[in-house]
Design an enzyme around this catalytic site. Structure first.
Site, mmCIF file in Angstrom:
data_model
loop_
_atom_site.group_PDB
_atom_site.id
_atom_site.type_symbol
_atom_site.label_atom_id
_atom_site.label_comp_id
_atom_site.label_asym_id
_atom_site.label_seq_id
_atom_site.Cartn_x
_atom_site.Cartn_y
_atom_site.Cartn_z
ATOM 1 N N SER A 168 0.831 -1.191 0.000
ATOM 2 C CA SER A 168 0.000 0.000 0.000
ATOM 3 C C SER A 168 0.882 1.264 0.000
ATOM 4 O O SER A 168 1.691 1.436 -0.908
ATOM 5 C CB SER A 168 -0.951 -0.050 1.194
ATOM 6 N N ASP A 257 -10.316 -2.574 -5.812
ATOM 7 C CA ASP A 257 -9.474 -1.588 -5.147
ATOM 8 C C ASP A 257 -9.516 -0.300 -5.968
ATOM 9 O O ASP A 257 -9.288 -0.338 -7.177
ATOM 10 C CB ASP A 257 -8.038 -2.112 -5.072
ATOM 11 N N HIS A 287 -8.680 -3.973 -1.062
ATOM 12 C CA HIS A 287 -7.316 -3.505 -0.797
ATOM 13 C C HIS A 287 -6.635 -4.273 0.333
ATOM 14 O O HIS A 287 -5.451 -4.603 0.230
ATOM 15 C CB HIS A 287 -7.365 -2.015 -0.463
#
Length: 317
Positions: A168, A257, A287
């Site tokens: 991320s 996502d 995600h």
């Protein structure tokens, strides 16, 4: 339709978030601590993240950062002490403003990945926004890579097989650092970008379709704290002016996502200039769902694929 394992996890997360009063916290140290407690409570729930399987040696040391020493946690297959190993410097997730190497979720997943890929992974406690906006985190990664090279014998690092990776927000930091390493003539073996925000702007249908209710409702608000006064083109790998000769890349992308299409666009940009690039699209994932390894078979497959791709990239098989 999201898998029931994901909806159950999301429901538990909402309840725990309310119990911790996380949304009412106003100071960043308190917010980070509550976010860690939330993550740890979810990881420890038996139906969500499986414990690490063992056969991994874990230790801690300090490493150079962009402005002083930083904590680092090292994972390597048991029995490999004293042997130069291919090494990945790992940047945890947390939305640029939170996250830590102490988080149980990351600790478990990283240990298993080091074991399964036969790879030494050094997880870095890089500086966080808003106290330390861009380029602080990238400076930390670049300095840590230099320290790993300088201390290769001491830290059992094969300097010819040194790479970066991140989850991320950490993936954006790692990708930006890979471009910096390229610019400095310091080639990396590989970059592994897991659910990366390849740019800090909306890209494609996914950014609209999954903007609300899929785990990243406030993504651009916290991204702005990371960016500070820097232009988007400077902090976003996708918007960099030149992608040639950057390290070979693996991108693991979740289907549902909002960051998906930006990540796929970055993969296309790398391929367009001849950078060896592998993309793995996680069908049915949001995600954060690749960490649901206790009860979600797709998460276990994601982690297995990740480790297998790293083993190929670093030639550890």
């Amino acid at each position: 339709m999201l898998a029931p394992e994901i909806t159950a996890w999301a429901s538990r997360a909402r309840a725990l978030r309310a119990d911790l009063a996380l949304d009412g916290a106003t100071e960043w140290p308190e917010r980070r601590e509550l976010a860690r407690r939330l993550s740890d409570a979810l990881a420890l729930a038996l139906e969500f993240t499986a414990p690490a399987r063992g056969d991994v040696s874990v230790d801690e040391f300090t490493i150079a950062g962009g402005s002083g020493q930083l904590r680092a946690r090292r994972y390597r297959p048991a029995g490999r002490t004293g042997t130069a190993m291919p090494t990945q410097l790992w940047c945890h997730g947390g939305g640029f403003v939170a996250g830590t190497i102490d988080e149980i979720l990351g600790d478990r997943l990283t240990a298993d990945r080091a074991r399964d890929a036969n790879l030494q992974i050094v997880s870095l406690e890089y500086r966080l926004a808003p106290e330390h906006p861009y380029p602080a985190a990238v400076d930390d990664v670049v300095a840590a890579l230099a320290d790993l090279r300088a201390r290769a014998d001491e830290l059992d690092v094969d300097a010819d097989r040194l790479g970066v990776g991140g989850n991320s927000a950490g993936a954006l930091v790692a990708a930006t650092a890979a471009l910096r390493e390229r610019d400095g003539g310091r080639p990396l073996r590989h970059q592994a970008l897991e659910v990366p925000p390849a740019t800090l702007r909306d890209v494609g249908e996914s950014s609209r379709r999954y903007a609300i209710g899929f785990g990243l409702d406030d993504a651009w608000e916290v991204a702005a704290l990371y960016r500070g006064a820097a232009p988007v083109s400077e902090v976003s790998p996708l918007d960099h002016s030149d992608h040639r000769d950057v390290a070979p890349a693996l991108l693991l992308v979740a289907q549902f996502d909002p960051l998906r299409d930006g990540a796929l666009a970055y993969a296309d940009a790398l391929c367009a200039v001849g950078v060896a690039t592998e993309v793995r699209l996680g069908a049915g994932h949001v995600h954060a769902s690749p960490g649901l390894t206790a009860g979600f078979d797709r998460a276990r497959r994601w982690q297995s694929t990740f480790a297998a791709e790293l083993a190929l990239a670093y030639r550890t098989t």
